[in-house]
Design a protein around this motif. Structure first.
Motif, mmCIF file in Angstrom:
data_model
loop_
_atom_site.group_PDB
_atom_site.id
_atom_site.type_symbol
_atom_site.label_atom_id
_atom_site.label_comp_id
_atom_site.label_asym_id
_atom_site.label_seq_id
_atom_site.Cartn_x
_atom_site.Cartn_y
_atom_site.Cartn_z
ATOM 1 N N GLY A 178 65.935 -15.508 -42.820
ATOM 2 C CA GLY A 178 64.765 -14.590 -42.395
ATOM 3 C C GLY A 178 63.464 -15.121 -43.159
ATOM 4 O O GLY A 178 62.431 -14.517 -43.060
ATOM 5 N N GLY A 179 63.428 -16.078 -44.088
ATOM 6 C CA GLY A 179 62.326 -16.298 -45.181
ATOM 7 C C GLY A 179 61.129 -16.879 -43.940
ATOM 8 O O GLY A 179 61.283 -17.503 -42.975
ATOM 9 N N VAL A 180 60.024 -16.468 -44.213
ATOM 10 C CA VAL A 180 58.886 -16.731 -43.242
ATOM 11 C C VAL A 180 58.348 -18.158 -43.827
ATOM 12 O O VAL A 180 58.102 -18.552 -44.983
ATOM 13 N N HIS A 181 57.980 -18.933 -42.590
ATOM 14 C CA HIS A 181 57.510 -20.325 -43.050
ATOM 15 C C HIS A 181 55.870 -20.257 -42.688
ATOM 16 O O HIS A 181 55.492 -20.466 -41.755
ATOM 17 N N VAL A 182 55.117 -20.155 -43.851
ATOM 18 C CA VAL A 182 53.643 -19.950 -43.606
ATOM 19 C C VAL A 182 52.985 -20.746 -44.727
ATOM 20 O O VAL A 182 53.596 -20.781 -46.012
ATOM 21 N N THR A 183 51.674 -20.719 -44.633
ATOM 22 C CA THR A 183 50.921 -21.362 -45.744
ATOM 23 C C THR A 183 49.559 -20.620 -45.400
ATOM 24 O O THR A 183 49.363 -19.843 -44.403
ATOM 25 N N ASP A 184 48.630 -20.684 -46.466
ATOM 26 C CA ASP A 184 47.225 -20.084 -46.196
ATOM 27 C C ASP A 184 46.225 -21.092 -45.856
ATOM 28 O O ASP A 184 46.666 -22.448 -46.168
ATOM 29 N N VAL A 185 45.160 -21.176 -45.568
ATOM 30 C CA VAL A 185 43.997 -21.986 -45.148
ATOM 31 C C VAL A 185 43.568 -22.775 -46.365
ATOM 32 O O VAL A 185 43.444 -24.033 -46.042
ATOM 33 N N THR A 186 43.776 -22.082 -47.571
ATOM 34 C CA THR A 186 43.295 -23.286 -48.535
ATOM 35 C C THR A 186 44.502 -24.536 -48.896
ATOM 36 O O THR A 186 44.010 -25.523 -48.791
ATOM 37 N N ASN A 187 45.531 -24.049 -48.807
ATOM 38 C CA ASN A 187 46.652 -25.108 -48.964
ATOM 39 C C ASN A 187 46.719 -25.816 -47.820
ATOM 40 O O ASN A 187 46.922 -27.171 -47.859
ATOM 41 N N ALA A 188 46.521 -25.302 -46.496
ATOM 42 C CA ALA A 188 46.472 -26.121 -45.246
ATOM 43 C C ALA A 188 45.447 -27.246 -45.331
ATOM 44 O O ALA A 188 45.591 -28.358 -44.923
ATOM 45 N N SER A 189 44.229 -26.846 -45.993
ATOM 46 C CA SER A 189 42.980 -27.658 -46.078
ATOM 47 C C SER A 189 43.526 -28.866 -46.859
ATOM 48 O O SER A 189 42.747 -29.727 -46.993
ATOM 49 N N ARG A 190 44.452 -28.856 -47.830
ATOM 50 C CA ARG A 190 44.695 -29.846 -48.737
ATOM 51 C C ARG A 190 45.750 -30.977 -48.080
ATOM 52 O O ARG A 190 45.945 -31.838 -48.724
ATOM 53 N N THR A 191 46.036 -30.856 -46.887
ATOM 54 C CA THR A 191 47.393 -31.517 -46.372
ATOM 55 C C THR A 191 46.594 -32.973 -45.688
ATOM 56 O O THR A 191 47.154 -33.842 -45.243
ATOM 57 N N GLN A 192 45.202 -32.788 -45.207
ATOM 58 C CA GLN A 192 44.502 -33.620 -44.420
ATOM 59 C C GLN A 192 45.138 -33.566 -42.876
ATOM 60 O O GLN A 192 44.906 -34.505 -42.164
ATOM 61 N N LEU A 193 45.624 -32.423 -42.538
ATOM 62 C CA LEU A 193 46.233 -32.209 -41.086
ATOM 63 C C LEU A 193 45.562 -31.264 -40.512
ATOM 64 O O LEU A 193 45.750 -30.897 -39.385
ATOM 65 N N MET A 194 44.763 -30.615 -41.273
ATOM 66 C CA MET A 194 44.019 -28.963 -40.672
ATOM 67 C C MET A 194 42.510 -29.379 -40.425
ATOM 68 O O MET A 194 41.866 -30.182 -41.176
ATOM 69 N N ASN A 195 42.168 -28.915 -39.333
ATOM 70 C CA ASN A 195 40.747 -29.069 -38.728
ATOM 71 C C ASN A 195 39.737 -28.125 -39.512
ATOM 72 O O ASN A 195 40.317 -26.857 -39.344
ATOM 73 N N LEU A 196 38.832 -28.171 -40.328
ATOM 74 C CA LEU A 196 38.162 -27.152 -41.109
ATOM 75 C C LEU A 196 37.499 -26.237 -40.291
ATOM 76 O O LEU A 196 37.159 -24.978 -40.642
ATOM 77 N N GLU A 197 37.092 -26.600 -39.018
ATOM 78 C CA GLU A 197 36.288 -25.932 -38.149
ATOM 79 C C GLU A 197 37.133 -24.705 -37.615
ATOM 80 O O GLU A 197 36.903 -23.444 -37.448
ATOM 81 N N THR A 198 38.419 -25.207 -36.831
ATOM 82 C CA THR A 198 39.203 -24.469 -36.231
ATOM 83 C C THR A 198 40.505 -23.743 -36.839
ATOM 84 O O THR A 198 41.137 -22.707 -36.607
ATOM 85 N N LEU A 199 40.598 -24.113 -38.372
ATOM 86 C CA LEU A 199 41.627 -23.757 -39.264
ATOM 87 C C LEU A 199 43.007 -23.790 -38.504
ATOM 88 O O LEU A 199 43.810 -22.835 -38.699
ATOM 89 N N SER A 200 43.023 -24.771 -37.726
ATOM 90 C CA SER A 200 44.405 -25.038 -37.013
ATOM 91 C C SER A 200 44.998 -26.640 -37.350
ATOM 92 O O SER A 200 43.956 -27.255 -37.595
ATOM 93 N N TRP A 201 46.209 -26.623 -37.036
ATOM 94 C CA TRP A 201 46.590 -28.292 -37.168
ATOM 95 C C TRP A 201 46.136 -29.134 -36.180
ATOM 96 O O TRP A 201 45.628 -28.562 -35.145
ATOM 97 N N ASP A 202 45.528 -30.255 -36.541
ATOM 98 C CA ASP A 202 44.955 -31.133 -35.738
ATOM 99 C C ASP A 202 45.781 -32.046 -34.862
ATOM 100 O O ASP A 202 46.238 -32.971 -35.674
ATOM 101 N N LYS A 203 46.049 -31.938 -33.599
ATOM 102 C CA LYS A 203 46.649 -32.901 -32.883
ATOM 103 C C LYS A 203 46.527 -34.363 -32.859
ATOM 104 O O LYS A 203 47.495 -35.122 -32.925
ATOM 105 N N GLU A 204 45.365 -34.496 -32.882
ATOM 106 C CA GLU A 204 44.961 -36.049 -33.184
ATOM 107 C C GLU A 204 45.638 -36.689 -34.351
ATOM 108 O O GLU A 204 46.098 -37.932 -34.325
#
Length: 499
Positions: A178-204
């Motif tokens: 039951g462990g939760v699989h999450v990250t926060d916006v600061t760490n997501a922004s360091r992947t080069q996969l998150m869109n800074l404006e939408t704060l979501s993963w960028d499909k392109e």
């Protein structure tokens, strides 16, 4: 009524658990180092299982040393070495490969490949980041493509990805059970996969890199309850804050207003300036990142100057050359001489990060003569951090249009008076150290405490900040500019060492 908040501070070389009271005073602390693994030149790895073991050990030790119970903690926050990349099996909890550390350069060929079509800044508008070996996406891609069977398992949903924050949160909240699989916006922004404006993963970008979205964690704010801890010593305590280490230090330094900045002197050196509610695109070699997001409030953004090697250079002098026995010995050795003897040390061990972003640079010692001794070398090692910081400050002022009147500092190197005085001298402005120096862990505890109402608001956090020491510049102008000019000359000698 719970009296304290806790923070896991999982760094590049060690893991700590710190318990704070409402004023930010440390109640209990425990720390354990973990192994640095160097399989090949330029490769840097950690053992994720060792990191998890050390995390459990420091939590238990800090709680036991002061006789604390789980009920004494209102919440726990996590702060972590960013960009370090882990993939693990969600059914067993076992990593499929070592953690690839943020300093690792094995993907430099991929950086060159992707830069040929669109340049190094092809994803900067969306992500705020240049193509570089630093960030998580290409490390994740390397594991998917290089470790047998992992891509197939990832596409089936059996293998998942996270930076260290995600791995520890998943483990803390139950792991396979039951462990939760999450990250926060600061760490997501360091992947080069998150869109800074939408704060979501960028499909392109995901499609371009060939990364299945189902491998990625859910993106959440930096301050909210993600789940309850399942370790006996902290059972059912809310895990309620996640911040990448440098963003955590920004929060711990109470830099909540646009234009406020801090510099953290750790394994690397990281200068962040709060730029407010809109991301500011850099034109001078910095990166744009998320500073923090508190609950449902809008995200705050930051400009960051990332320096790969600062404290790590002192460790290299200790471990690889044996010139000092302990890291703390470097100040006494550097004080045996009155200046650097004409020596300049450019520590481009993993290439150069801000403001150059040159993956093909390598370390250089310039200006050696027979006159030079180990004291001069020690002084050059310290001065390298201060010179690099000035380069980043200059870039940040050009990007933001704001002149820093004072530099707030934190991290392991700020106890070095010689370095801090030279930092003030080379910047020609004051450098200020706070009373509470564990600002990274403090920021994570602030995020967790805000989420559960332990802290009322950020004004309460501002009131906790007080100054411990202030260094004023005392170097004359011509000497400052002369030594800085030679530093800049030495930096150019490190360029394009790798073909």
């Amino acid at each position: 009524m719970s009296s304290y908040v806790g923070a896991i501070d999982q760094g590049t070389t060690s893991t700590r658990f710190i318990v704070f009271d409402r004023t930010g005073r440390i109640i209990s602390i425990a720390q354990r180092e973990h192994e640095q693994i160097y399989p090949r030149p330029g490769w840097v790895e950690h053992d994720p299982e060792e990191i998890w073991k050390r995390t459990q050990e420091v939590i238990d030790a800090a709680m036991e040393s002061k006789g604390l119970r789980a009920a004494d903690l209102a919440a726990i926050g996590i702060t972590n070495q960013r960009e370090t990349t882990i993939l693990w099996n969600r059914k067993t909890g076992r990593p499929v490969y070592s953690a690839i550390v943020w300093q690792d350069t094995r993907v430099e060929d991929a950086v060159a490949e992707f830069s040929r079509d669109g340049g190094q800044d092809r994803f900067r508008r969306k992500t705020g980041l240049p193509l570089a070996t630093y960030f998580s996406a290409l490390k994740l891609r390397w594991i998917l493509n290089s470790v047998s069977g992992v891509r197939e398992q990832a596409e089936a949903g059996d293998v998942v990805f996270g930076n260290v924050d995600t791995f520890l949160t998943w483990k803390l909240t139950g792991g396979p059970n039951g462990g939760v699989h999450v990250t926060d916006v600061t760490n997501a922004s360091r992947t080069q996969l998150m869109n800074l404006e939408t704060l979501s993963w960028d499909k392109e970008i995901l499609n371009y890199y060939g990364i299945p979205e189902k491998v990625l964690p859910h993106i959440r704010s930096s301050s909210e309850t993600y789940g309850l801890a399942q370790l006996d010593s902290i059972r059912d305590v809310p895990v309620a804050g996640i911040l990448g280490d440098q963003q955590a230090a920004l929060v711990g330094q109470a830099c909540f207003n646009s234009g406020e900045a801090k510099n953290t002197y750790g394994t690397g050196c990281f200068l962040l300036m709060n730029t407010g509610l809109k991301p500011v695109q850099s034109r001078h070699g910095l990166i744009t990142t998320v500073a923090y997001k508190i609950g449902e409030l809008p995200a705050q953004y930051a400009l960051e100057g990332s320096i790969a090697i600062s404290g790590a250079l002192v460790q290299w002098l200790r471990d690889n050359l044996g010139i000092i026995g302990r890291s703390s010995d470097i100040e006494a050795l550097a004080r045996t001489v009155s200046d650097n003897g004409g020596v300049y040390f450019v520590p481009a061990f993993s290439g150069l990060y801000a403001p150059y972003w040159k993956a093909t640079a390598r370390g250089v010692v310039a200006g050696l003569t027979r006159y030079v001794n180990k004291g001069h070398l020690a002084r050059a090692v310290l001065e390298a951090t201060a010179f690099q910081t000035r380069e980043v400050v200059e870039a940040m002022e050009r990007d933001s249009g704001i002149r820093l009147d004072v530099l707030r500092i934190d991290g392991g190197m700020v106890d070095n008076d010689l370095l801090m005085q030279f930092q003030a001298d080379i910047l020609n402005r004051p450098v200020v150290r706070p009373v509470i120096r564990e600002t990274t862990a403090l920021g994570a505890s602030y995020a967790a405490g805000l989420a559960v109402g332990f802290f009322k608001d950020i004004d309460e956090l501002r009131s906790n900040w007080t100054m411990d020491h202030r260094w004023e510049p005392c170097m004359d102008g011509p000497a400052r500019e002369s030594t800085y000019r030679l530093w800049k000359k030495a930096v150019t000698r490190s360029f394009d060492w790798v073909d």
